[in-house]
Design a protein around this motif. Structure first.
Motif, PDB file in Angstrom:
ATOM      1  N   PRO A   1      47.707 -15.412   9.578  1.00 20.68           N
ATOM      2  CA  PRO A   1      48.247 -16.033  10.792  1.00 20.68           C
ATOM      3  C   PRO A   1      49.222 -15.143  11.547  1.00 20.68           C
ATOM      4  O   PRO A   1      49.307 -15.214  12.777  1.00 20.68           O
ATOM      5  CB  PRO A   1      48.934 -17.302  10.268  1.00 20.68           C
ATOM      6  CG  PRO A   1      49.148 -17.064   8.812  1.00 20.68           C
ATOM      7  CD  PRO A   1      48.031 -16.206   8.368  1.00 20.68           C
ATOM      8  N   GLU A   2      49.959 -14.289  10.845  1.00 24.98           N
ATOM      9  CA  GLU A   2      50.900 -13.414  11.542  1.00 24.98           C
ATOM     10  C   GLU A   2      50.162 -12.353  12.347  1.00 24.98           C
ATOM     11  O   GLU A   2      50.561 -11.998  13.454  1.00 24.98           O
ATOM     12  CB  GLU A   2      51.863 -12.793  10.542  1.00 24.98           C
ATOM     13  CG  GLU A   2      52.787 -13.825   9.902  1.00 24.98           C
ATOM     14  CD  GLU A   2      53.801 -13.201   8.955  1.00 24.98           C
ATOM     15  OE1 GLU A   2      53.709 -11.966   8.734  1.00 24.98           O
ATOM     16  OE2 GLU A   2      54.655 -13.932   8.447  1.00 24.98           O
ATOM     17  N   VAL A   3      49.082 -11.840  11.793  1.00 29.61           N
ATOM     18  CA  VAL A   3      48.273 -10.871  12.524  1.00 29.61           C
ATOM     19  C   VAL A   3      47.591 -11.545  13.708  1.00 29.61           C
ATOM     20  O   VAL A   3      47.535 -10.992  14.817  1.00 29.61           O
ATOM     21  CB  VAL A   3      47.241 -10.217  11.593  1.00 29.61           C
ATOM     22  CG1 VAL A   3      46.255  -9.381  12.401  1.00 29.61           C
ATOM     23  CG2 VAL A   3      47.939  -9.350  10.562  1.00 29.61           C
ATOM     24  N   THR A   4      47.082 -12.744  13.510  1.00 30.67           N
ATOM     25  CA  THR A   4      46.438 -13.480  14.599  1.00 30.67           C
ATOM     26  C   THR A   4      47.417 -13.697  15.744  1.00 30.67           C
ATOM     27  O   THR A   4      47.055 -13.569  16.924  1.00 30.67           O
ATOM     28  CB  THR A   4      45.904 -14.834  14.092  1.00 30.67           C
ATOM     29  OG1 THR A   4      44.941 -14.596  13.056  1.00 30.67           O
ATOM     30  CG2 THR A   4      45.249 -15.615  15.216  1.00 30.67           C
ATOM     31  N   GLU A   5      48.652 -14.038  15.404  1.00 29.84           N
ATOM     32  CA  GLU A   5      49.667 -14.213  16.436  1.00 29.84           C
ATOM     33  C   GLU A   5      49.952 -12.906  17.152  1.00 29.84           C
ATOM     34  O   GLU A   5      50.100 -12.856  18.377  1.00 29.84           O
ATOM     35  CB  GLU A   5      50.948 -14.769  15.810  1.00 29.84           C
ATOM     36  CG  GLU A   5      52.082 -14.980  16.803  1.00 29.84           C
ATOM     37  CD  GLU A   5      51.713 -15.908  17.944  1.00 29.84           C
ATOM     38  OE1 GLU A   5      52.251 -15.713  19.046  1.00 29.84           O
ATOM     39  OE2 GLU A   5      50.873 -16.814  17.755  1.00 29.84           O
TER      40      GLU A   5
END
Length: 411
Positions: A309-313
């Motif tokens: 999720p951090e990479v997606t953000e």
């Protein structure tokens, strides 16, 4: 699954969607390795790093033809990068169909991309079944003729103003030991040259018939025969050009060892790095000085799906930055391309970019080859043109017949 993406220290970055403070390392693959290209991509990296995230540069030398297979292999092989360059158009059809890219529709709607991106065809090239899968970052038109003032001054000739004058001046340049036409040896460069000659000699109506309507009769017709005869002239003018990469050919124009080069507006970045000034050290002729127009192709970034999720953000933040006003100006001034939004301040644009902006404002636009033909068909054109340019045993008539056969079976 290895993502080559590691979570970095938390930064006070406001999330565009969740409101959480996140930061991530983001590997970005692209094929921008020349001096001008490196200066341009550095503007993206600087803006992204300022968010607290970390741009990890994944430049792949050798141009798009070399880089794209590497990128595709990684994405399909379970080793996706955070973001990757492609040309917006049909190059990514199969990857999108396989569901391998992040859907950016929510972001595009939130930021009104459909209202600010101009012309609309640029965003349409990122859209499949009503969903947005990439962020276009520029408009690149490939059919420009770049001319060295030093080369023509050396032989006592005025700088040509169109294709016919360019061809007529070639013998005198050759006599003085100056290569008339610099051309790199990668297949896409030969096909780019053909596209420029097709419009410069054949005209826009012929281009539309063949490329948009897939008119095989027009591809085999007399007007197209004139185009291939002109390609024969180009082959003679380029004889002895042995450099591989496009920027090597551009450097010959900068040094005055070549009279000209047919290349996209990204060549401007190389002239700028060499501190040359448009109108004084070099001349640029859109549409070979015959039919002024722009192609609406260019570069775009896609974001492979990752289970983090951090990479997606971080991907969404990067996509948003790439469209933002300040980043659009900083990047495109160094890249030599036109911005994908018309509401930015380009007072610092040089004469060549101003010519492009005027054509864009006038609406004399065509889609790029990547927008109208599949990647497979484009590869067939590339292979044919580089073979023709390097093999004088192939006559213009034979090349035209093979070209028409490709058009007949094109998808």
């Amino acid at each position: 699954m290895t993502f080559r993406l590691r979570t970095a220290a938390l930064a006070a970055t406001v999330s565009l969607f969740s409101g959480a403070a996140m930061a991530a390392e983001c590997e970005v693959t692209h094929w921008w390795t020349s001096g001008g290209e490196a200066a341009a991509v550095a503007e993206f990296a600087k803006a992204f790093d300022a968010t607290g995230n970390k741009w990890v540069d994944g430049a792949i030398a050798g141009g798009g033809g070399t880089a794209r297979p590497v990128m595709i292999s990684r994405i399909t092989g379970g080793d996706p990068m955070c973001a990757t360059q492609f040309n917006h158009g049909r190059q990514t059809e199969e990857l999108i169909e396989a569901g391998l890219f992040v859907d950016l529709t929510e972001l595009a709607e939130k930021e009104n991309w459909s209202e600010i991106i101009n012309p609309p065809s640029v965003l349409e090239s990122c859209t499949v079944d009503g969903r947005v899968y990439c962020v276009p970052v520029n408009i690149h038109s490939p059919q420009w003729l770049w001319l060295s003032h030093a080369a023509y001054e050396k032989v006592g000739l005025d700088v040509p103003t169109n294709w016919d004058e360019f061809v007529a001046a070639a013998p005198k340049l050759r006599e003085a030991g100056i290569l008339p036409l610099a051309l790199g040896q990668q297949p896409w460069q030969s096909n780019l040259l053909f596209g420029a000659v097709q419009i410069g000699v054949g005209g826009i109506d012929l281009w539309k018939k063949v490329n948009l309507e897939k008119d095989v009769e027009a591809a085999r017709g007399e007007q197209m025969a004139k185009v291939f005869q002109a390609m024969g002239d180009a082959r003679s003018m380029a004889e002895g050009s042995t450099g591989q990469d496009w920027n090597e050919a551009t450097n010959m124009v900068i040094q005055g060892t070549a009279g000209g080069q047919i290349m996209g507006d990204w060549a401007q970045g190389e002239f700028q790095v060499a501190e040359q000034k448009a109108g004084e050290d070099y001349t640029c002729l859109p549409g070979l000085g015959v039919h002024e127009y722009l192609s609406t192709g260019g570069d775009a970034f896609y974001f492979p799906k990752v289970d983090d999720p951090e990479v997606t953000e971080a991907q969404r933040q990067l996509a948003s930055l790439m469209v933002s006003k300040d980043v659009q100006v900083a990047f495109n001034l160094k890249k030599g391309s036109l911005p994908i939004r018309g509401d930015v301040d380009l007072a610092a644009a040089n004469d060549c970019m101003k010519k492009g902006l005027e054509i864009l404002a006038g609406g004399n636009l065509l889609p790029s080859g990547d927008q109208v033909f599949s990647a497979d068909t484009q590869t067939q054109f590339n292979d044919l043109m580089v073979e023709f340019m390097n093999n004088t045993d192939i006559t213009p008539e034979q090349a035209q017949e093979r070209y028409a056969d490709i058009v007949e079976s094109a998808d």
